[in-house]
Design a protein around this motif. Sequence first.
Motif, PDB file in Angstrom:
ATOM      1  N   THR A   1       0.834  -1.201   0.000  1.00  0.00           N
ATOM      2  CA  THR A   1       0.000   0.000   0.000  1.00  0.00           C
ATOM      3  C   THR A   1       0.866   1.247   0.000  1.00  0.00           C
ATOM      4  N   LEU A   2       1.848   1.293   0.880  1.00  0.00           N
ATOM      5  CA  LEU A   2       2.739   2.459   0.934  1.00  0.00           C
ATOM      6  C   LEU A   2       3.488   2.674  -0.378  1.00  0.00           C
ATOM      7  N   ALA A   3       3.795   1.587  -1.068  1.00  0.00           N
ATOM      8  CA  ALA A   3       4.517   1.695  -2.342  1.00  0.00           C
ATOM      9  C   ALA A   3       3.627   2.220  -3.469  1.00  0.00           C
ATOM     10  N   THR A   4       2.302   2.104  -3.319  1.00  0.00           N
ATOM     11  CA  THR A   4       1.423   2.481  -4.427  1.00  0.00           C
ATOM     12  C   THR A   4       0.699   3.802  -4.225  1.00  0.00           C
ATOM     13  N   VAL A   5       0.559   4.263  -2.991  1.00  0.00           N
ATOM     14  CA  VAL A   5      -0.179   5.504  -2.757  1.00  0.00           C
ATOM     15  C   VAL A   5       0.769   6.679  -2.545  1.00  0.00           C
ATOM     16  N   ASP A   6       0.222   7.865  -2.678  1.00  0.00           N
ATOM     17  CA  ASP A   6       0.992   9.078  -2.403  1.00  0.00           C
ATOM     18  C   ASP A   6       0.857   9.501  -0.945  1.00  0.00           C
ATOM     19  N   GLU A   7      -0.251   9.113  -0.325  1.00  0.00           N
ATOM     20  CA  GLU A   7      -0.468   9.399   1.091  1.00  0.00           C
ATOM     21  C   GLU A   7      -1.197   8.219   1.722  1.00  0.00           C
ATOM     22  N   LEU A   8      -0.754   7.840   2.903  1.00  0.00           N
ATOM     23  CA  LEU A   8      -1.454   6.851   3.714  1.00  0.00           C
ATOM     24  C   LEU A   8      -1.441   7.365   5.140  1.00  0.00           C
ATOM     25  N   GLU A   9      -2.633   7.496   5.691  1.00  0.00           N
ATOM     26  CA  GLU A   9      -2.768   8.005   7.054  1.00  0.00           C
ATOM     27  C   GLU A   9      -3.594   7.012   7.864  1.00  0.00           C
ATOM     28  N   TYR A  10      -3.159   6.801   9.092  1.00  0.00           N
ATOM     29  CA  TYR A  10      -3.942   6.011  10.042  1.00  0.00           C
ATOM     30  C   TYR A  10      -4.038   6.803  11.323  1.00  0.00           C
ATOM     31  N   ARG A  11      -5.247   6.843  11.886  1.00  0.00           N
ATOM     32  CA  ARG A  11      -5.405   7.439  13.205  1.00  0.00           C
ATOM     33  C   ARG A  11      -6.646   6.852  13.869  1.00  0.00           C
TER      34      ARG A  11
END
Length: 152
Positions: free
Chosen positions: A126-136
């Motif tokens: 997921t991190l390799a394919t998206v420009d932003e990844l946020e979890y909270r």
Amino acid sequence: MTDDRPPGTAHRHLTAPAVPDTVDRAHQELELLWAEAPLVGDLDRMRFELAVIEVLANVVEHAYGDDREDPADGAHGARGVDLDLAVEADRLVAVLHDDGIRAELDLSRVSMPGEDAESGRGLALTLATVDELEYRREDGRNLWRLVCLRQD
């Protein structure tokens, strides 16, 4: 009701139990999203779909710990997911809420496991394919936000 969205944009929403069949339903919602926004390029579609499905599959598999009771039994809340998918002029956005346990992770430390590993690739992919990844954690729920900047 009139559609006030700008041309070329689209939105889909899915509310479902956190069970494996929901991953198939998410695939169907993505197909409907692409039908509403046919100008999204294949590369953008592929990387967005991969990321959304990986995060959703992780939620289904891990958000409720080792508890494998019936998700509809009410013993652990709704055990559900809400997934919003959007095509905007310059980006693809997914926001996923679940009422599972807090994910104890540091996204800055996620990396691809060794080639012999049998699991653990989902968030790294997921991190390799998206420009932003946020979890909270927000209001007692997990929130995952994924953004792919459009390249088409």
